[in-house]
Design a protein around this motif. Structure first.
Motif, short mmCIF file in Angstrom:
data_model
loop_
_atom_site.label_atom_id
_atom_site.label_comp_id
_atom_site.label_asym_id
_atom_site.label_seq_id
_atom_site.Cartn_x
_atom_site.Cartn_y
_atom_site.Cartn_z
N HIS A 142 0.77 -1.32 0.06
CA HIS A 142 0.07 -0.19 0.11
C HIS A 142 0.86 1.34 -0.19
N PHE A 143 1.77 1.11 0.72
CA PHE A 143 2.69 2.43 1.05
C PHE A 143 3.60 2.72 -0.51
N THR A 144 3.96 1.56 -1.03
CA THR A 144 4.54 1.88 -2.32
C THR A 144 3.75 2.29 -3.57
N ASP A 145 2.58 1.72 -3.55
CA ASP A 145 1.46 2.33 -4.26
C ASP A 145 1.38 3.76 -4.48
N GLN A 146 1.11 4.16 -2.95
CA GLN A 146 0.77 5.49 -2.74
C GLN A 146 1.66 6.63 -3.18
N ARG A 147 3.05 5.98 -2.78
CA ARG A 147 4.16 6.90 -3.24
C ARG A 147 4.21 6.94 -5.11
N THR A 148 4.10 5.82 -5.59
CA THR A 148 3.98 5.79 -7.06
C THR A 148 3.17 6.62 -7.68
N ARG A 149 1.71 6.84 -7.10
CA ARG A 149 0.85 7.55 -7.53
C ARG A 149 1.31 9.20 -7.26
N PHE A 150 2.18 9.61 -6.04
CA PHE A 150 2.51 10.77 -6.04
C PHE A 150 3.60 11.32 -6.79
N PHE A 151 4.35 10.44 -7.27
CA PHE A 151 5.57 10.82 -8.14
C PHE A 151 4.91 10.76 -9.57
N ASP A 152 4.00 10.10 -9.96
CA ASP A 152 3.35 10.38 -11.29
C ASP A 152 2.71 11.73 -11.47
N ALA A 153 2.23 12.06 -10.38
CA ALA A 153 1.55 13.32 -10.36
C ALA A 153 2.48 14.51 -10.46
N GLU A 154 3.60 14.32 -9.84
CA GLU A 154 4.74 15.42 -9.73
C GLU A 154 5.11 15.37 -11.14
N ALA A 155 5.61 14.15 -11.88
CA ALA A 155 6.07 14.21 -12.99
C ALA A 155 5.09 14.72 -14.22
N PHE A 156 3.81 14.57 -14.00
CA PHE A 156 2.61 15.09 -14.67
C PHE A 156 2.89 16.60 -14.85
N ASP A 157 2.89 16.91 -13.18
CA ASP A 157 2.97 18.51 -13.29
C ASP A 157 4.06 19.23 -13.75
N ARG A 158 5.21 18.54 -13.68
CA ARG A 158 6.55 19.04 -14.27
C ARG A 158 6.43 19.22 -15.85
N PHE A 159 5.94 18.20 -16.49
CA PHE A 159 5.95 18.27 -18.01
C PHE A 159 4.75 19.17 -18.55
N TYR A 160 3.72 19.19 -17.94
CA TYR A 160 2.81 20.27 -18.69
C TYR A 160 2.89 21.69 -17.83
N ARG A 161 3.72 21.94 -17.07
CA ARG A 161 4.03 23.14 -16.53
C ARG A 161 4.94 23.90 -17.55
N ASP A 162 5.67 23.15 -18.27
CA ASP A 162 6.46 23.78 -19.20
C ASP A 162 6.25 23.54 -20.63
N SER A 163 4.93 22.73 -21.13
CA SER A 163 4.58 22.69 -22.21
C SER A 163 2.98 23.34 -22.45
N THR A 164 2.52 23.63 -21.55
CA THR A 164 0.97 24.35 -21.51
C THR A 164 1.04 25.56 -20.98
N PRO A 165 0.21 26.55 -21.11
CA PRO A 165 0.04 27.73 -20.44
C PRO A 165 -0.33 27.54 -18.95
N ALA A 166 0.20 28.48 -18.19
CA ALA A 166 0.05 28.07 -16.65
C ALA A 166 -1.22 27.85 -16.14
N ASP A 167 -2.11 28.54 -16.66
CA ASP A 167 -3.67 28.01 -16.05
C ASP A 167 -4.20 26.77 -16.44
N TYR A 168 -3.53 26.18 -17.29
CA TYR A 168 -4.09 24.97 -17.58
C TYR A 168 -4.05 23.85 -16.57
N LEU A 169 -2.67 23.73 -16.05
CA LEU A 169 -2.47 22.85 -14.52
C LEU A 169 -3.09 23.41 -13.62
N VAL A 170 -3.45 24.64 -13.41
CA VAL A 170 -4.23 25.28 -12.29
C VAL A 170 -5.79 24.57 -12.37
N THR A 171 -6.27 24.85 -13.54
CA THR A 171 -7.61 24.51 -13.66
C THR A 171 -7.72 22.92 -13.67
#
Length: 222
Positions: free
Chosen positions: A127-156
């Motif tokens: 369970h612990f490993t699965d939750q950390r996997t989800r967290f870091f997938d979201a972190e990678a998602f944020d980094r990618f789209y923070r650079d490749s889309t307008p700022a308000d897209y990620l906020v929305t």
């Protein structure tokens, strides 16, 4: 311009020659900037061989233009890479991890003084490993789209996830682990709008909820 850039020394001299006629009145609105000795020295010290040019094709391929292409032309930035889960706990996830340790200890049968003990726990290690996997997938998602889309897209995107799960989070639950489980189930099947919603898999939406917990917006325990 392409021809001028091909001859950096001539371009450098040209800057000085046309300053008064073509440049001085364009730098500051309703004002003229004279060619001072300091400005001329800076021009002559600048390495004009560093200048390059971009035609339409090269401009489109420049990563710095990606967000504008997404906004104005509906370009698809593509799918974000999966996150990489570090073996050692990171400061950026410390609040979320601390909350897991409290939840596991409250449920028993043991207490978990640190992340390492939770990671090897027969009851909660997976369970612990699965939750950390989800967290870091979201972190990678944020980094990618923070650079490749307008700022308000990620906020929305994040606002939509939050408003979709906040009521489930606030419902009465037997304990924090049940709360976490119900929020994960709900987040995994919700559909966010726009290009980010198209590319957000269940683990990213679930990991976004872990980001909210990490920030204190939707904690897993009181």
């Amino acid at each position: 311009m392409q021809q001028a850039i091909a001859h950096p020394k001539k371009l450098q001299s040209r800057f000085v020659d046309v300053w008064d006629a073509e440049i001085a009145h364009r730098l500051v609105e309703n004002a003229k900037v004279p060619l001072t000795a300091e400005i001329e020295a800076a021009i002559m010290a600048f390495d004009f061989t560093k200048l390059t040019w971009l035609d339409a094709g090269r401009l489109v391929d420049d990563p710095a233009c990606k967000a504008a292409l997404v906004k104005w032309f509906g370009d698809d930035p593509g799918r974000a890479p999966r996150g990489v889960v570090p073996a050692e706990m990171q400061d950026e996830e410390s609040s979320n991890v601390s909350q897991f340790l409290v939840l596991y200890g409250a449920k028993g049968p043991d207490t978990y003084p640190d992340a390492a003990s939770a990671a090897v726990s027969p009851e909660y290690g997976r369970h612990f490993t699965d939750q950390r996997t989800r967290f870091f997938d979201a972190e990678a998602f944020d980094r990618f789209y923070r650079d490749s889309t307008p700022a308000d897209y990620l906020v929305t995107f994040k606002d939509e996830i939050y408003l979709d799960v906040v009521d489930v989070h606030g419902e009465p639950h037997a304990d924090g682990l049940v709360k976490l489980s119900q929020v994960m189930k709900h987040a995994g099947v919700l559909q966010a709008s726009g290009i980010l919603g198209k590319h957000a898999g269940p683990q990213v939406k679930q990991g976004t909820c872990h980001q909210f917990a990490n920030e204190g917006r939707l904690p897993w325990h009181p």
